[in-house]
Design a protein around this motif. Structure first.
Motif, PDB file in Angstrom:
ATOM      1  N   GLU A 212       0.828  -1.200   0.000  1.00 50.81           N
ATOM      2  CA  GLU A 212       0.000   0.000   0.000  1.00 50.81           C
ATOM      3  C   GLU A 212       0.868   1.259   0.000  1.00 50.81           C
ATOM      4  OE1 GLU A 212      -0.445  -2.589   2.212  1.00 50.81           O
ATOM      5  OE2 GLU A 212      -2.168  -3.439   1.153  1.00 50.81           O
ATOM      6  N   GLN A 213       1.911   1.264   0.815  1.00 49.12           N
ATOM      7  CA  GLN A 213       2.826   2.406   0.835  1.00 49.12           C
ATOM      8  C   GLN A 213       3.519   2.557  -0.514  1.00 49.12           C
ATOM      9  OE1 GLN A 213       5.071   0.957   4.196  1.00 49.12           O
ATOM     10  NE2 GLN A 213       4.357   2.643   5.502  1.00 49.12           N
ATOM     11  N   ALA A 214       3.902   1.430  -1.093  1.00 48.27           N
ATOM     12  CA  ALA A 214       4.576   1.461  -2.397  1.00 48.27           C
ATOM     13  C   ALA A 214       3.654   2.033  -3.465  1.00 48.27           C
ATOM     14  CB  ALA A 214       5.041   0.059  -2.783  1.00 48.27           C
ATOM     15  N   ARG A 215       2.393   1.635  -3.449  1.00 47.30           N
ATOM     16  CA  ARG A 215       1.440   2.179  -4.419  1.00 47.30           C
ATOM     17  C   ARG A 215       1.309   3.684  -4.268  1.00 47.30           C
ATOM     18  NH1 ARG A 215      -3.216  -0.771  -2.943  1.00 47.30           N
ATOM     19  NH2 ARG A 215      -2.507  -2.900  -2.980  1.00 47.30           N
ATOM     20  N   GLU A 216       1.310   4.151  -3.022  1.00 49.26           N
ATOM     21  CA  GLU A 216       1.222   5.593  -2.782  1.00 49.26           C
ATOM     22  C   GLU A 216       2.462   6.309  -3.310  1.00 49.26           C
ATOM     23  OE1 GLU A 216       1.106   8.478   1.078  1.00 49.26           O
ATOM     24  OE2 GLU A 216      -0.154   6.693   1.136  1.00 49.26           O
ATOM     25  N   ILE A 217       3.635   5.759  -3.049  1.00 50.41           N
ATOM     26  CA  ILE A 217       4.885   6.343  -3.530  1.00 50.41           C
ATOM     27  C   ILE A 217       4.907   6.396  -5.056  1.00 50.41           C
ATOM     28  CG2 ILE A 217       7.380   5.927  -3.709  1.00 50.41           C
ATOM     29  CD1 ILE A 217       7.088   4.698  -0.816  1.00 50.41           C
ATOM     30  N   LEU A 218       4.435   5.319  -5.670  1.00 50.69           N
ATOM     31  CA  LEU A 218       4.434   5.214  -7.128  1.00 50.69           C
ATOM     32  C   LEU A 218       3.227   5.897  -7.766  1.00 50.69           C
ATOM     33  CD1 LEU A 218       5.548   1.485  -7.352  1.00 50.69           C
ATOM     34  CD2 LEU A 218       6.957   3.512  -7.801  1.00 50.69           C
ATOM     35  N   ARG A 219       2.322   6.379  -6.933  1.00 53.08           N
ATOM     36  CA  ARG A 219       1.098   7.056  -7.380  1.00 53.08           C
ATOM     37  C   ARG A 219       0.242   6.152  -8.257  1.00 53.08           C
ATOM     38  NH1 ARG A 219       3.447  13.163  -8.108  1.00 53.08           N
ATOM     39  NH2 ARG A 219       4.244  13.231  -6.000  1.00 53.08           N
ATOM     40  N   LEU A 220       0.019   4.942  -7.744  1.00 48.66           N
ATOM     41  CA  LEU A 220      -0.810   3.965  -8.442  1.00 48.66           C
ATOM     42  C   LEU A 220      -2.146   3.847  -7.718  1.00 48.66           C
ATOM     43  CD1 LEU A 220       1.865   1.167  -8.969  1.00 48.66           C
ATOM     44  CD2 LEU A 220       1.129   2.898 -10.616  1.00 48.66           C
ATOM     45  N   ASP A 221      -3.221   3.796  -8.481  1.00 44.34           N
ATOM     46  CA  ASP A 221      -4.560   3.713  -7.893  1.00 44.34           C
ATOM     47  C   ASP A 221      -5.099   2.290  -7.821  1.00 44.34           C
ATOM     48  OD1 ASP A 221      -4.690   6.491  -7.582  1.00 44.34           O
ATOM     49  OD2 ASP A 221      -5.443   6.760  -9.626  1.00 44.34           O
ATOM     50  N   THR A 222      -4.495   1.378  -8.553  1.00 48.81           N
ATOM     51  CA  THR A 222      -5.016   0.016  -8.602  1.00 48.81           C
ATOM     52  C   THR A 222      -3.977  -0.981  -8.096  1.00 48.81           C
ATOM     53  OG1 THR A 222      -4.225  -0.448 -10.830  1.00 48.81           O
ATOM     54  CG2 THR A 222      -6.375   0.630 -10.652  1.00 48.81           C
ATOM     55  N   ALA A 223      -4.446  -2.194  -7.867  1.00 52.24           N
ATOM     56  CA  ALA A 223      -3.572  -3.275  -7.403  1.00 52.24           C
ATOM     57  C   ALA A 223      -3.091  -4.130  -8.568  1.00 52.24           C
ATOM     58  CB  ALA A 223      -4.323  -4.136  -6.390  1.00 52.24           C
ATOM     59  N   ASP A 224      -3.230  -3.634  -9.787  1.00 51.33           N
ATOM     60  CA  ASP A 224      -2.882  -4.411 -10.978  1.00 51.33           C
ATOM     61  C   ASP A 224      -1.440  -4.911 -10.979  1.00 51.33           C
ATOM     62  OD1 ASP A 224      -5.445  -3.896 -11.826  1.00 51.33           O
ATOM     63  OD2 ASP A 224      -4.864  -2.393 -13.323  1.00 51.33           O
TER      64      ASP A 224
END
Length: 91
Positions: free
Chosen positions: A5-17
């Motif tokens: 979840e933190q990584a998605r935020e850092i990478l600015r990703l909205d999905t779990a794809d």
């Protein structure tokens, strides 16, 4: 270590794809830091500098084609050198 979840935020990703890719990168970061600095995964835990380096490494590895990849690499190199120096001083 970062969570997905933190990584998605850092990478600015909205999905779990791309979570499988992210998980693989996250699991490789502590080993990479240890190989480049000598700082073990246990020593990295709770170390803000290691966390920051991990975030930059994640951004570089996930988006290697970025125009600012060289800047990211220089930042990572500086962080890892500093982390290695801190580890040597603590010995």
């Amino acid at each position: 270590m970062l969570t997905v979840e933190q990584a998605r935020e850092i990478l600015r990703l909205d999905t779990a794809d791309n979570d499988a890719i992210i998980e693989g990168l996250l699991s490789a970061i502590p080993d990479y830091i240890e190989l480049t600095t000598g700082v073990t995964a246990e020593q990295q835990a709770g170390q803000p500098l290691a966390d920051t380096a991990g975030k930059f490494i994640l951004m570089l590895w996930y988006n290697a084609e970025r125009a600012d990849a060289e800047k990211l690499q220089r930042t990572i190199d500086s962080l890892l050198k500093t982390l290695a120096l801190i580890a040597v001083r603590k010995e």
